[in-house]
Motif scaffolding. Structure first.
Motif, PDB file in Angstrom:
ATOM      1  N   GLY A 196       0.894  -1.684   0.388  1.00  0.00           N
ATOM      2  CA  GLY A 196      -0.231  -0.195  -0.399  1.00  0.00           C
ATOM      3  C   GLY A 196       0.617   1.365  -0.060  1.00  0.00           C
ATOM      4  O   GLY A 196       2.197   1.378   0.196  1.00  0.00           O
ATOM      5  N   LEU A 197       0.618   2.258   0.498  1.00  0.00           N
ATOM      6  CA  LEU A 197       1.241   3.753  -0.211  1.00  0.00           C
ATOM      7  C   LEU A 197       2.338   4.066   1.559  1.00  0.00           C
ATOM      8  O   LEU A 197       2.961   4.589   0.793  1.00  0.00           O
ATOM      9  CB  LEU A 197       0.275   5.269   0.136  1.00  0.00           C
ATOM     10  N   ARG A 198       2.074   2.920   2.550  1.00  0.00           N
ATOM     11  CA  ARG A 198       2.705   3.022   3.864  1.00  0.00           C
ATOM     12  C   ARG A 198       3.948   2.814   3.013  1.00  0.00           C
ATOM     13  O   ARG A 198       5.644   2.810   3.161  1.00  0.00           O
ATOM     14  CB  ARG A 198       1.973   1.839   4.564  1.00  0.00           C
ATOM     15  N   GLY A 199       3.950   1.498   1.999  1.00  0.00           N
ATOM     16  CA  GLY A 199       5.390   0.856   1.778  1.00  0.00           C
ATOM     17  C   GLY A 199       6.437   1.909   0.787  1.00  0.00           C
ATOM     18  O   GLY A 199       7.608   2.134   0.922  1.00  0.00           O
ATOM     19  N   VAL A 200       5.099   2.373   0.200  1.00  0.00           N
ATOM     20  CA  VAL A 200       5.658   2.992  -1.159  1.00  0.00           C
ATOM     21  C   VAL A 200       6.113   4.447  -0.494  1.00  0.00           C
ATOM     22  O   VAL A 200       6.904   4.957  -1.032  1.00  0.00           O
ATOM     23  CB  VAL A 200       4.373   3.962  -1.952  1.00  0.00           C
ATOM     24  N   TYR A 201       5.924   4.411   0.863  1.00  0.00           N
ATOM     25  CA  TYR A 201       6.342   6.022   1.371  1.00  0.00           C
ATOM     26  C   TYR A 201       7.039   5.727   2.835  1.00  0.00           C
ATOM     27  O   TYR A 201       6.795   6.739   3.092  1.00  0.00           O
ATOM     28  CB  TYR A 201       5.277   7.233   1.743  1.00  0.00           C
ATOM     29  N   LYS A 202       7.250   4.657   3.013  1.00  0.00           N
ATOM     30  CA  LYS A 202       8.281   4.086   4.177  1.00  0.00           C
ATOM     31  C   LYS A 202       9.599   4.971   4.308  1.00  0.00           C
ATOM     32  O   LYS A 202       9.907   5.375   3.608  1.00  0.00           O
ATOM     33  CB  LYS A 202       8.832   2.730   4.015  1.00  0.00           C
ATOM     34  N   GLY A 203       9.327   5.672   5.460  1.00  0.00           N
ATOM     35  CA  GLY A 203      11.375   6.384   5.164  1.00  0.00           C
ATOM     36  C   GLY A 203      10.682   7.720   5.005  1.00  0.00           C
ATOM     37  O   GLY A 203      11.821   8.429   5.289  1.00  0.00           O
ATOM     38  N   TYR A 204       9.330   8.315   4.904  1.00  0.00           N
ATOM     39  CA  TYR A 204       9.226   9.524   4.919  1.00  0.00           C
ATOM     40  C   TYR A 204       9.094  10.562   5.532  1.00  0.00           C
ATOM     41  O   TYR A 204      10.031  11.230   5.467  1.00  0.00           O
ATOM     42  CB  TYR A 204       7.777  10.100   4.378  1.00  0.00           C
ATOM     43  N   TRP A 205       8.726  10.510   6.883  1.00  0.00           N
ATOM     44  CA  TRP A 205       8.875  11.321   7.779  1.00  0.00           C
ATOM     45  C   TRP A 205      10.802  11.491   8.890  1.00  0.00           C
ATOM     46  O   TRP A 205      11.315  11.970   8.678  1.00  0.00           O
ATOM     47  CB  TRP A 205       8.658  10.861   9.009  1.00  0.00           C
ATOM     48  N   ALA A 206      10.833  10.612   8.081  1.00  0.00           N
ATOM     49  CA  ALA A 206      12.923  10.238   8.372  1.00  0.00           C
ATOM     50  C   ALA A 206      13.438  10.791   7.570  1.00  0.00           C
ATOM     51  O   ALA A 206      14.635  11.772   7.992  1.00  0.00           O
ATOM     52  CB  ALA A 206      13.523   8.868   8.353  1.00  0.00           C
ATOM     53  N   THR A 207      13.400  11.005   6.299  1.00  0.00           N
ATOM     54  CA  THR A 207      13.351  11.892   4.804  1.00  0.00           C
ATOM     55  C   THR A 207      13.465  13.347   5.558  1.00  0.00           C
ATOM     56  O   THR A 207      14.028  14.131   5.561  1.00  0.00           O
ATOM     57  CB  THR A 207      13.498  10.966   4.064  1.00  0.00           C
ATOM     58  N   ILE A 208      12.020  13.403   5.893  1.00  0.00           N
ATOM     59  CA  ILE A 208      12.611  14.691   5.736  1.00  0.00           C
ATOM     60  C   ILE A 208      12.583  15.506   7.311  1.00  0.00           C
ATOM     61  O   ILE A 208      13.511  16.484   7.441  1.00  0.00           O
ATOM     62  CB  ILE A 208      10.166  15.057   6.504  1.00  0.00           C
ATOM     63  N   LEU A 209      12.424  14.702   8.883  1.00  0.00           N
ATOM     64  CA  LEU A 209      13.643  14.914   9.796  1.00  0.00           C
ATOM     65  C   LEU A 209      15.139  15.246   9.266  1.00  0.00           C
ATOM     66  O   LEU A 209      15.707  15.641  10.179  1.00  0.00           O
ATOM     67  CB  LEU A 209      13.060  14.027  10.629  1.00  0.00           C
TER      68      LEU A 209
END
Length: 235
Positions: free
Chosen positions: A92-105
């Protein structure tokens, strides 16, 4: 592996990044409070630009990671698009965007600090050389200012980048179902950052900062110089 996807995605992601930065600045500068704090406005605009552009960057990064370790996976991907579709169908989208918040941080503060310093150093350079308009700034000066701002930002945010990279390595090993005992296991970004400091100290957080500066300095110099030079002639 994944080079084609990175090349195809870089142009639109960069366009989104710079457009978001300019749009955020214009909106924020409408506030009388933020007009008195331009540095804060530039910093926040840089963070917001990173958040918006990562809508494209993160899926590209996820697909690239999977393609790099696909030789260790039970099932392989036929290409970039197949990898993206497969990840979406299975995770799902969770897999596609895995690491999104780590990247933003990690890249959010870098982006904000870089663009804030670039604006400040540009003003100083214009004052020093008696330049009144951005149109009169030579391309090489844009590059020098950008490289300086990028170097400082890269060095300062190295601990954040290190935590993100460790999490990427951890995800890659998990995706590959490697039998090799993990060198580290972090529950998330902040746990990783604290663990690195606890186990390796302040020097561990900044280990590799020099290499990061050597990479980011020319990259930021070229990107910001092209952007500033074109913007000065369009506005």
């Amino acid at each position: 592996v994944g080079v084609c996807l990175v090349c195809l995605g870089s142009a639109p992601a960069s366009c989104i990044y710079w457009t978001s930065y300019e749009a955020s600045k214009k909106i924020m500068f409408k506030s009388e409070v933020l007009q008195k704090a331009p540095s804060m406005t530039h910093f926040c605009s840089g963070v917001l630009a990173e958040m918006v552009s990562c809508v494209l960057w993160v899926p590209i990064d996820v697909v690239k990671e999977r393609l790099q370790v696909q030789s260790d996976l039970k099932s392989t991907y036929r290409g970039n698009l197949d990898a993206l579709v497969t990840i979406y169908k299975s995770e799902g989208l969770r897999g596609v965007y895995k690491g999104y918040w780590a990247t933003i941080l990690s890249f959010g503060p870098f982006s904000g600090l870089f663009l804030m310093l670039n604006e400040e150093l540009k003003v100083l350079a214009k004052g020093h050389f008696g330049i009144k308009s951005d149109k009169d700034i030579p391309f090489v000066m844009f590059m020098g200012v950008g490289a300086s701002a990028g170097s400082i930002a890269a060095w300062t945010t190295n601990p954040l980048d290190k935590a993100k990279l460790r999490l990427q390595v951890q995800r890659s090993m998990q995706a590959a179902s490697s039998n090799t005992p993990p060198l580290f296991y972090y529950r998330g970004f902040w746990h990783g950052l604290i663990s690195i400091y606890t186990e390796e100290g302040i020097f561990g957080l900044f280990r590799g900062a020099g290499a990061r500066v050597l990479f980011q300095a020319p990259s930021t110099a070229i990107s910001i110089a092209c952007f500033e030079w074109i913007r000065a002639r369009l506005l």
